[in-house]
Write a protein that holds these residues in place. Structure first.
Motif, PDB file in Angstrom:
ATOM      1  N   GLU A  11      14.631 -12.888   1.925  1.00  0.00           N
ATOM      2  CA  GLU A  11      14.922 -11.453   2.013  1.00  0.00           C
ATOM      3  C   GLU A  11      13.670 -10.594   1.848  1.00  0.00           C
ATOM      4  O   GLU A  11      13.742  -9.374   1.893  1.00  0.00           O
ATOM      5  CB  GLU A  11      15.976 -11.068   0.983  1.00  0.00           C
ATOM      6  CG  GLU A  11      17.328 -11.697   1.285  1.00  0.00           C
ATOM      7  CD  GLU A  11      18.398 -11.266   0.301  1.00  0.00           C
ATOM      8  OE1 GLU A  11      18.192 -10.280  -0.450  1.00  0.00           O
ATOM      9  OE2 GLU A  11      19.443 -11.919   0.286  1.00  0.00           O
ATOM     10  N   ARG A  12      12.526 -11.236   1.612  1.00  0.00           N
ATOM     11  CA  ARG A  12      11.212 -10.600   1.535  1.00  0.00           C
ATOM     12  C   ARG A  12      11.137  -9.514   0.467  1.00  0.00           C
ATOM     13  O   ARG A  12      10.791  -8.366   0.738  1.00  0.00           O
ATOM     14  CB  ARG A  12      10.804 -10.086   2.914  1.00  0.00           C
ATOM     15  CG  ARG A  12      10.733 -11.224   3.904  1.00  0.00           C
ATOM     16  CD  ARG A  12      10.510 -10.881   5.332  1.00  0.00           C
ATOM     17  NE  ARG A  12       9.984  -9.582   5.643  1.00  0.00           N
ATOM     18  CZ  ARG A  12       9.490  -9.258   6.824  1.00  0.00           C
ATOM     19  NH1 ARG A  12       9.446 -10.133   7.777  1.00  0.00           N
ATOM     20  NH2 ARG A  12       9.059  -8.040   7.058  1.00  0.00           N
ATOM     21  N   HIS A  13      11.421  -9.904  -0.765  1.00  0.00           N
ATOM     22  CA  HIS A  13      11.238  -8.977  -1.881  1.00  0.00           C
ATOM     23  C   HIS A  13      10.972  -9.742  -3.166  1.00  0.00           C
ATOM     24  O   HIS A  13      11.290 -10.925  -3.279  1.00  0.00           O
ATOM     25  CB  HIS A  13      12.440  -8.039  -2.059  1.00  0.00           C
ATOM     26  CG  HIS A  13      13.706  -8.708  -2.493  1.00  0.00           C
ATOM     27  ND1 HIS A  13      13.979  -9.030  -3.792  1.00  0.00           N
ATOM     28  CD2 HIS A  13      14.772  -9.114  -1.775  1.00  0.00           C
ATOM     29  CE1 HIS A  13      15.165  -9.610  -3.870  1.00  0.00           C
ATOM     30  NE2 HIS A  13      15.671  -9.674  -2.649  1.00  0.00           N
ATOM     31  N   TYR A  14      10.336  -9.062  -4.104  1.00  0.00           N
ATOM     32  CA  TYR A  14      10.184  -9.598  -5.455  1.00  0.00           C
ATOM     33  C   TYR A  14      10.187  -8.456  -6.454  1.00  0.00           C
ATOM     34  O   TYR A  14       9.920  -7.307  -6.107  1.00  0.00           O
ATOM     35  CB  TYR A  14       8.931 -10.485  -5.593  1.00  0.00           C
ATOM     36  CG  TYR A  14       7.607  -9.765  -5.573  1.00  0.00           C
ATOM     37  CD1 TYR A  14       7.010  -9.344  -6.755  1.00  0.00           C
ATOM     38  CD2 TYR A  14       6.926  -9.547  -4.373  1.00  0.00           C
ATOM     39  CE1 TYR A  14       5.783  -8.705  -6.746  1.00  0.00           C
ATOM     40  CE2 TYR A  14       5.695  -8.909  -4.353  1.00  0.00           C
ATOM     41  CZ  TYR A  14       5.128  -8.501  -5.540  1.00  0.00           C
ATOM     42  OH  TYR A  14       3.912  -7.864  -5.527  1.00  0.00           O
ATOM     43  N   SER A  15      10.525  -8.785  -7.688  1.00  0.00           N
ATOM     44  CA  SER A  15      10.537  -7.807  -8.771  1.00  0.00           C
ATOM     45  C   SER A  15       9.736  -8.364  -9.942  1.00  0.00           C
ATOM     46  O   SER A  15       9.714  -9.573 -10.173  1.00  0.00           O
ATOM     47  CB  SER A  15      11.970  -7.525  -9.242  1.00  0.00           C
ATOM     48  OG  SER A  15      12.742  -6.963  -8.206  1.00  0.00           O
ATOM     49  N   THR A  31      10.078  -3.262  -7.947  1.00  0.00           N
ATOM     50  CA  THR A  31      10.446  -4.125  -6.829  1.00  0.00           C
ATOM     51  C   THR A  31       9.639  -3.736  -5.600  1.00  0.00           C
ATOM     52  O   THR A  31       9.487  -2.551  -5.302  1.00  0.00           O
ATOM     53  CB  THR A  31      11.954  -4.006  -6.512  1.00  0.00           C
ATOM     54  OG1 THR A  31      12.698  -4.396  -7.664  1.00  0.00           O
ATOM     55  CG2 THR A  31      12.346  -4.881  -5.337  1.00  0.00           C
ATOM     56  N   ILE A  32       9.149  -4.751  -4.912  1.00  0.00           N
ATOM     57  CA  ILE A  32       8.455  -4.559  -3.642  1.00  0.00           C
ATOM     58  C   ILE A  32       9.271  -5.278  -2.571  1.00  0.00           C
ATOM     59  O   ILE A  32       9.611  -6.459  -2.722  1.00  0.00           O
ATOM     60  CB  ILE A  32       7.018  -5.094  -3.692  1.00  0.00           C
ATOM     61  CG1 ILE A  32       6.225  -4.297  -4.725  1.00  0.00           C
ATOM     62  CG2 ILE A  32       6.370  -5.038  -2.314  1.00  0.00           C
ATOM     63  CD1 ILE A  32       4.801  -4.757  -4.919  1.00  0.00           C
ATOM     64  N   ARG A  33       9.608  -4.532  -1.512  1.00  0.00           N
ATOM     65  CA  ARG A  33      10.399  -5.068  -0.397  1.00  0.00           C
ATOM     66  C   ARG A  33       9.637  -4.843   0.904  1.00  0.00           C
ATOM     67  O   ARG A  33       8.998  -3.812   1.083  1.00  0.00           O
ATOM     68  CB  ARG A  33      11.733  -4.347  -0.278  1.00  0.00           C
ATOM     69  CG  ARG A  33      12.644  -4.537  -1.440  1.00  0.00           C
ATOM     70  CD  ARG A  33      13.977  -3.796  -1.230  1.00  0.00           C
ATOM     71  NE  ARG A  33      14.823  -3.943  -2.377  1.00  0.00           N
ATOM     72  CZ  ARG A  33      15.615  -4.987  -2.601  1.00  0.00           C
ATOM     73  NH1 ARG A  33      15.665  -5.964  -1.728  1.00  0.00           N
ATOM     74  NH2 ARG A  33      16.347  -5.047  -3.689  1.00  0.00           N
ATOM     75  N   HIS A  35      10.393  -4.608   4.944  1.00  0.00           N
ATOM     76  CA  HIS A  35      11.435  -4.449   5.950  1.00  0.00           C
ATOM     77  C   HIS A  35      10.810  -4.570   7.341  1.00  0.00           C
ATOM     78  O   HIS A  35       9.782  -3.946   7.618  1.00  0.00           O
ATOM     79  CB  HIS A  35      12.102  -3.071   5.847  1.00  0.00           C
ATOM     80  CG  HIS A  35      12.699  -2.785   4.516  1.00  0.00           C
ATOM     81  ND1 HIS A  35      13.921  -3.270   4.139  1.00  0.00           N
ATOM     82  CD2 HIS A  35      12.237  -2.057   3.467  1.00  0.00           C
ATOM     83  CE1 HIS A  35      14.198  -2.848   2.912  1.00  0.00           C
ATOM     84  NE2 HIS A  35      13.191  -2.124   2.480  1.00  0.00           N
ATOM     85  N   VAL A  45       6.808  -1.336   3.966  1.00  0.00           N
ATOM     86  CA  VAL A  45       6.795  -1.840   2.597  1.00  0.00           C
ATOM     87  C   VAL A  45       7.340  -0.744   1.694  1.00  0.00           C
ATOM     88  O   VAL A  45       6.883   0.396   1.738  1.00  0.00           O
ATOM     89  CB  VAL A  45       5.375  -2.248   2.156  1.00  0.00           C
ATOM     90  CG1 VAL A  45       5.380  -2.714   0.711  1.00  0.00           C
ATOM     91  CG2 VAL A  45       4.828  -3.334   3.069  1.00  0.00           C
ATOM     92  N   GLN A  46       8.312  -1.114   0.875  1.00  0.00           N
ATOM     93  CA  GLN A  46       8.932  -0.183  -0.072  1.00  0.00           C
ATOM     94  C   GLN A  46       8.619  -0.681  -1.479  1.00  0.00           C
ATOM     95  O   GLN A  46       8.864  -1.841  -1.801  1.00  0.00           O
ATOM     96  CB  GLN A  46      10.440  -0.159   0.152  1.00  0.00           C
ATOM     97  CG  GLN A  46      11.198   0.711  -0.808  1.00  0.00           C
ATOM     98  CD  GLN A  46      12.704   0.551  -0.633  1.00  0.00           C
ATOM     99  OE1 GLN A  46      13.200  -0.534  -0.357  1.00  0.00           O
ATOM    100  NE2 GLN A  46      13.418   1.630  -0.796  1.00  0.00           N
ATOM    101  N   TRP A  47       8.098   0.206  -2.317  1.00  0.00           N
ATOM    102  CA  TRP A  47       7.741  -0.134  -3.693  1.00  0.00           C
ATOM    103  C   TRP A  47       8.459   0.860  -4.593  1.00  0.00           C
ATOM    104  O   TRP A  47       8.260   2.068  -4.477  1.00  0.00           O
ATOM    105  CB  TRP A  47       6.240  -0.035  -3.858  1.00  0.00           C
ATOM    106  CG  TRP A  47       5.654  -0.568  -5.122  1.00  0.00           C
ATOM    107  CD1 TRP A  47       6.297  -1.130  -6.192  1.00  0.00           C
ATOM    108  CD2 TRP A  47       4.273  -0.585  -5.447  1.00  0.00           C
ATOM    109  NE1 TRP A  47       5.406  -1.489  -7.157  1.00  0.00           N
ATOM    110  CE2 TRP A  47       4.141  -1.172  -6.724  1.00  0.00           C
ATOM    111  CE3 TRP A  47       3.129  -0.155  -4.794  1.00  0.00           C
ATOM    112  CZ2 TRP A  47       2.915  -1.340  -7.344  1.00  0.00           C
ATOM    113  CZ3 TRP A  47       1.907  -0.327  -5.419  1.00  0.00           C
ATOM    114  CH2 TRP A  47       1.794  -0.916  -6.674  1.00  0.00           C
TER     115      TRP A  47
END
Length: 82
Positions: A11-15, A31-33, A35, A45-47
């Motif tokens: 899902e390409r994210h980590y926290s 969390t960095i995602r 999309h 990239v969403q942070w």
């Protein structure tokens, strides 16, 4: 000191949690995602972060982390487009 609290490659994210840092917050989890953006082989990239201010106002810590996130994302963009 930071600790990885979640990682999902598919899902390409980590926290991660910040356990010790010189920031006026506690309970910090970020969390960095990544999309996929249809079309041009690009990504967004969403942070984001959750935290409780500690001896500071909401506005002060939101401003602090907004700047940190902006600078980090700008650096990532420069690295990936170099």
């Amino acid at each position: 000191m930071e600790r990885l609290v979640d990682f999902n490659e598919a899902e390409r994210h980590y926290s991660y949690a910040i356990l010790q840092a010189p920031f006026p917050v506690n309970g910090y989890v970020s969390t960095i995602r990544v999309h996929t953006v249809p079309g041009d082989d690009i990504a967004e990239v969403q942070w984001s972060g959750r935290f409780n201010p500690d001896n500071a106002t909401d506005d002060e810590v939101v401003g602090l982390f907004t700047g940190i996130y902006r600078d980090g994302l700008d650096a990532l963009h420069k690295t990936l487009t170099a």
